[in-house]
Design a protein around this motif. Structure first.
Motif, PDB file in Angstrom:
ATOM      1  N   UNK A  81       2.770  -0.708  -8.059  1.00  0.00           N
ATOM      2  CA  UNK A  81       1.430  -0.893  -7.502  1.00  0.00           C
ATOM      3  C   UNK A  81       0.478  -1.430  -8.568  1.00  0.00           C
ATOM      4  N   UNK A  82       1.005  -1.691  -9.770  1.00  0.00           N
ATOM      5  CA  UNK A  82       0.229  -2.320 -10.836  1.00  0.00           C
ATOM      6  C   UNK A  82       0.348  -3.829 -10.666  1.00  0.00           C
ATOM      7  N   UNK A 117      -4.825  -6.417   0.319  1.00  0.00           N
ATOM      8  CA  UNK A 117      -4.368  -5.115   0.808  1.00  0.00           C
ATOM      9  C   UNK A 117      -5.197  -4.658   2.009  1.00  0.00           C
ATOM     10  N   UNK A 118      -6.492  -4.921   1.983  1.00  0.00           N
ATOM     11  CA  UNK A 118      -7.346  -4.542   3.115  1.00  0.00           C
ATOM     12  C   UNK A 118      -6.964  -5.322   4.356  1.00  0.00           C
ATOM     13  N   UNK A 177       4.917  -5.682   1.252  1.00  0.00           N
ATOM     14  CA  UNK A 177       5.302  -4.877   2.411  1.00  0.00           C
ATOM     15  C   UNK A 177       4.046  -4.313   3.054  1.00  0.00           C
ATOM     16  N   UNK A 178       3.877  -4.595   4.343  1.00  0.00           N
ATOM     17  CA  UNK A 178       2.733  -4.085   5.091  1.00  0.00           C
ATOM     18  C   UNK A 178       3.063  -2.712   5.654  1.00  0.00           C
ATOM     19  N   UNK A 179       2.054  -1.923   6.054  1.00  0.00           N
ATOM     20  CA  UNK A 179       2.314  -0.623   6.668  1.00  0.00           C
ATOM     21  C   UNK A 179       3.284  -0.749   7.840  1.00  0.00           C
ATOM     22  N   UNK A 180       4.187   0.224   7.945  1.00  0.00           N
ATOM     23  CA  UNK A 180       5.223   0.158   8.971  1.00  0.00           C
ATOM     24  C   UNK A 180       6.471  -0.550   8.493  1.00  0.00           C
ATOM     25  N   UNK A 224       0.812  -1.204   0.000  1.00  0.00           N
ATOM     26  CA  UNK A 224       0.000   0.000   0.000  1.00  0.00           C
ATOM     27  C   UNK A 224       0.847   1.255   0.000  1.00  0.00           C
ATOM     28  N   UNK A 225       0.194   2.385  -0.214  1.00  0.00           N
ATOM     29  CA  UNK A 225       0.898   3.672  -0.217  1.00  0.00           C
ATOM     30  C   UNK A 225       1.462   3.955   1.161  1.00  0.00           C
TER      31      UNK A 225
END
Length: 919
Positions: free
Chosen positions: A558-559, A600-601, A572-575, A400-401
């Motif tokens: 991200x494509x 992603x959710x 890669x997860x957030x953090x 994710x962004x």
């Protein structure tokens, strides 16, 4: 009959002094057997080698870990001067001071001198009586120093000067058919002394060659000549070296003036200068003993030379020779040392260089081990990331962004240093050995790094000039460019302007820039951003092909439509936590779904849980490869190796001229602008110009009005010339800076081009005004009293204002973050020059205005022009009160012009500081 002899070198350290004749080499280091012993942990065992060569004393850093420093700068090779002081191991490390004293005659170290040496250090030399006879032969150049004892206090506090050298013994006739065995060394052990292996402590050596090597166009490592094999007599550890006696005035090897070459960036010497003592020559040219078919290798890159200390490698190149990851000017080789030239690795064995085996190249690659990255405010961007990518593989980093994908890419490329953990490529730590690995890593950022005004061929040609060695011919560069265009299927678009290419083609053009140096690790940050599915597929297919050629390719994207062409995914997860790492076809099994929106959710909602599941799966499958011990803190990134400053300035300047001319609308605007400004100045009523007006003339202040339009116009032209330049190519400059472009060269090239345009515009607008209204009649202040001199002095004031304003425009361009921010600041800058010039609104002795006007170029330009035309005399009753900066005197005019020069330097220095920090 005596003849002048080479000077004696005295080395002072820590209250002691040692003197050495020019007939031998001197070793300085931590080894107890070194000629100058320095027991400091920062010093390598064989840290510095000092020799007399080509009529001067030369000091060569022997590939030490912590370096040798002259005036605070790390210097691999330098000439020794009388009274010079250096630091070893650190800029504040042990201090050595050199003194050079002329000898009275040729010195062959007679017995009397050896007895002096014995008095100082009886444990390191044999006395004259104990020394075995040498049958008239002079001592070995390695072990026959002429030392002076430490000065001892004499009565009365004086010091006793060392005795003068005694007359030399007659020199025996030299043999003509065979080499002589040197006399036994003055050493307790009856064996030739060799420097022990270096044991670096801070910068990790490359050590055992990794199992993976990428070789560009591999060829035969060496071609045999009718000379003795290097391994026969090059290693003193195997047997005493058969070396002819060295006498003062002889040349032991053609060591070029490396200190001067590193400072002045002169070209490397030609192969004809190599001495016959060379074991082998190394380079890109086909006539070398060891041919390195790599675009980053110079034609004559380095030489291997037999010396009394062993086989020595001497660098002659621009891009550098690296021994165990450290760039060296000259180094004594030991068995299994690793030498890097361009993108090719060699191992030193049996007195020569052997290319790293092809069989070992299939198991290396990229290793990211337990990397964490924390920024200054304590925020953690990456948390325990590990990744392995073998040659020939394509790895996609998704997430994710804000998850840290781009941060990880920059860290792998060497742009950032991890807080903990390590990143290695082909067995080398990227951050510790960045100087030698830089050319093997290609980084394509999110923004296009190709000038859109140029054709693809022009952009690649200029990049090749900057990145390839200076001795690469124009034909060689053209061939490299053609090969890259063919590999990326861009040959048919070679003469197309970049701004006419499709999005996918522009991305391929950016990749082509990185392919010029043949990198074996290619990193792309969002190459498919903004592309439609067809172009996305096209780019991913090209990346797949590049990986199949044996490269390690990392792509941040991200494509998600064409990830099946990749060999592995890193989610890669957030953090900055790892949620998944493995083949694309197994992500459904690991995550419970193949729907990327749900993945992603799920990962974004609970990154900690996603990371725990990944660690549990990896442990169960035995795929998690954790480092055995925490990695040492990575060393500071070395300065990128680059070509000469003159060459870079020439290339950037020529490219800048082409950029200005190729942007047709911009070029037409710049060409018409001085004519427009000159025409506007002529709207001032009157015909007197810069002459004393008649009592009934209207308007009486015509000359003041002319200057009030002329000088702010110069400020407007200069600012408009440069204000959009730096912000428009920031991404391009940052990439070029990372691969070795000098910030100073970049700024000097741009400044020279823009100053040329500014001076030309100033000449046009000044000529228009003078032709229509006449030249100043009061005479020049400095150049003379003729009207031509006064006109030229007026032009100098206008041109200096325009140049200073151009540098002001560059300063503004370096400050803004986007092109949208330019226009407001441009309007403010132009209005400030109009209001604060002093010709429209009084600023003298007005608090605030007077102080602000100091930083405005038009203020000083108007004052210099007013001083030239003698405005106080021409307009005695002006509404603007007389200004002391307008006085018609040489001192005032010189002050005004000096302030314009000072402002230009101030703006230029600010720009250099600002763009140097741009990372």
């Amino acid at each position: 009959m005596r003849r002048p002899a080479a000077p004696v070198l005295t080395i002072r350290h820590d209250g002691s002094q040692l003197s050495f004749a020019a007939s031998r080499e001197v070793v300085i280091g931590r080894d107890i057997n070194a000629d100058v012993f320095i027991p400091d942990p920062r010093i390598s065992r064989t840290h510095l080698i000092v020799r007399f060569d080509q009529d001067r004393w030369l000091a060569i850093d022997n590939g030490s870990v912590n370096g040798t420093y002259v005036n605070g700068y790390r210097t691999p090779v330098f000439d020794i001067h009388d009274g010079q002081s250096i630091n070893v191991g650190n800029p504040e490390g042990p201090l050595l001071t050199f003194e050079i004293e002329p000898q009275q005659a040729e010195t062959n170290c007679p017995p009397q001198m050896r007895s002096m040496r014995d008095a100082h250090s009886p444990t390191q030399a044999l006395s004259a009586a104990e020394a075995p006879p040498n049958q008239g032969q002079p001592p070995s150049p390695r072990h026959g120093p002429t030392r002076q004892p430490t000065k001892s206090p004499a009565p009365g506090g004086a010091t006793t000067a060392p005795p003068r050298p005694l007359p030399p013994t007659p020199k025996p006739p030299q043999p003509t058919t065979q080499l002589r065995t040197p006399a036994p060394p003055a050493h307790p052990v009856d064996q030739p002394r060799t420097p022990p292996p270096r044991t670096p402590t801070s910068a990790l050596p490359l050590g055992t060659p990794p199992e993976q090597r990428t070789v560009v166009h591999p060829q035969s490592p060496a071609r045999s000549r009718s000379t003795p094999h290097a391994g026969d007599d090059a290693r003193p550890t195997a047997r005493p070296e058969a070396t002819p006696p060295t006498v003062i005035g002889s040349t032991t090897g053609a060591v070029s003036n490396l200190a001067t070459r590193f400072v002045d960036f002169v070209k490397p010497r030609s192969s004809t200068q190599i001495n016959a003592a060379a074991v082998a020559t190394i380079g890109r040219a086909a006539d070398n003993d060891i041919v390195v078919s790599d675009v980053l290798a110079s034609r004559q890159h380095a030489t291997l030379v037999r010396t009394p200390l062993g086989t020595e490698i001497r660098d002659n190149s621009i891009n550098g020779t690296f021994v165990n990851g450290t760039r060296v000017g000259s180094a004594i080789m030991t068995e299994d040392d690793e030498v890097t030239i361009g993108n090719v690795d060699f191992i030193f064995r049996d007195g020569t260089l052997v290319r790293s085996s092809e069989a070992a190249t299939r198991t290396g690659g990229l290793q990211v081990r337990d990397v964490r990255y924390v920024v200054d405010n304590g925020k953690q961007l990456l948390d325990d990331i590990s990744l392995t990518a073998r040659p020939g593989t394509l790895t996609a980093i998704v997430g994710g962004s804000g998850a840290g994908k781009s941060t990880l890419a920059r860290l792998i490329a060497g742009y950032a240093t991890p807080t903990s953990g390590s990143v290695s490529f082909e067995g080398h730590d990227i951050h510790a050995d960045y100087a030698s690995l830089r050319s093997r890593i290609g980084m394509v950022p999110q923004d296009d790094v190709v000038h859109r005004q140029l054709t693809v061929n022009q952009a690649l040609s200029y990049a090749a000039e900057l990145r390839l060695p200076p001795d690469t011919s124009k034909a060689d560069r053209a061939k490299v460019v053609a090969d890259v265009l063919e590999e990326l299927d861009l040959t048919k678009h070679a003469d197309t302007r970049v701004d006419k290419l499709s999005g996918g083609q522009r991305k391929r053009a950016s990749v082509a820039l990185e392919m010029l140096t043949g990198p074996s690790l290619l990193i792309l940050d969002e190459p498919t951003s903004g592309l439609d599915p067809a172009l996305d597929c096209q780019v991913m297919t090209i990346l797949r092909r590049l990986a199949d050629a044996g490269r390690v390719v990392i792509v941040v994207t991200h494509m998600l439509s064409y990830l099946d062409v990749c060999d592995q995914l890193l989610l890669v997860a957030p953090g900055g936590k790892t949620a998944y790492c493995g083949p694309p076809d197994q992500i459904g099994e690991a995550m419970g779904t193949t729907n990327w929106a749900k993945i992603f959710t799920q990962v974004g909602a609970d990154p900690e849980e996603a990371n725990r599941r990944f660690l549990a799966r990896s442990k169960a499958q035995g795929r998690r490869q954790r480092s055995a011990a925490p990695a040492d803190e990575p060393a500071h990134l070395g300065e990128p190796v680059h070509t000469s400053l003159r060459r870079q300035i020439s290339t950037i300047a020529r490219r800048q001229v082409r950029l200005v001319i190729s942007d047709r609308a911009y070029f037409v605007f710049l060409a018409l602008l001085p004519f427009i400004m000159g025409a506007l100045a002529l709207t001032v009523p009157g015909s007197g110009g810069f002459q004393i007006a008649a009592p009934d003339a209207l308007p009486p202040d015509e000359s003041a009005q002319l200057l009030a339009l002329l000088l702010p116009a110069a400020g407007f032209m200069g600012t408009a010339l440069t204000i959009r330049d730096l912000v428009g190519e920031r991404a391009i400059f940052q990439r070029e800076q990372a691969v070795g472009l000098s910030t100073t060269a970049y700024l000097l090239a741009k400044t020279s081009v823009f100053c040329g345009f500014a001076i030309l515009q100033s000449a046009i607008v000044t000529a228009i005004v003078v032709i229509d209204r006449g030249a100043p009649t009061q005479g020049a202040v400095v150049l003379g009293h003729s009207s031509f001199a006064a006109t030229f002095e007026l032009f100098m004031a206008v041109a200096a204002t325009c140049v200073a304003s151009a540098l002001l425009g560059l300063a503004i361009s370096s400050l803004v973050r986007s092109s949208e921010q330019i226009m407001p600041l441009f309007v403010v800058a132009v209005m400030a020059q109009l209001v604060l010039c002093g010709g429209t609104v009084p600023v003298t002795d007005r608090f605030g205005l007077d102080q602000m006007s100091i930083a405005v170029p038009s203020r000083w330009g108007y004052a210099a022009a007013a001083s030239t035309v003698d405005l106080n005399t021409l307009v005695p009753d002006a509404l603007i009160p007389d200004d002391k900066l307008w006085q018609h005197t040489s001192s005032v005019w010189l002050l005004d012009m000096s302030m314009l020069v000072a402002l230009s330097l101030l703006y230029g220095g600010f720009v250099r500081w600002k763009i140097r920090l741009a990372r």
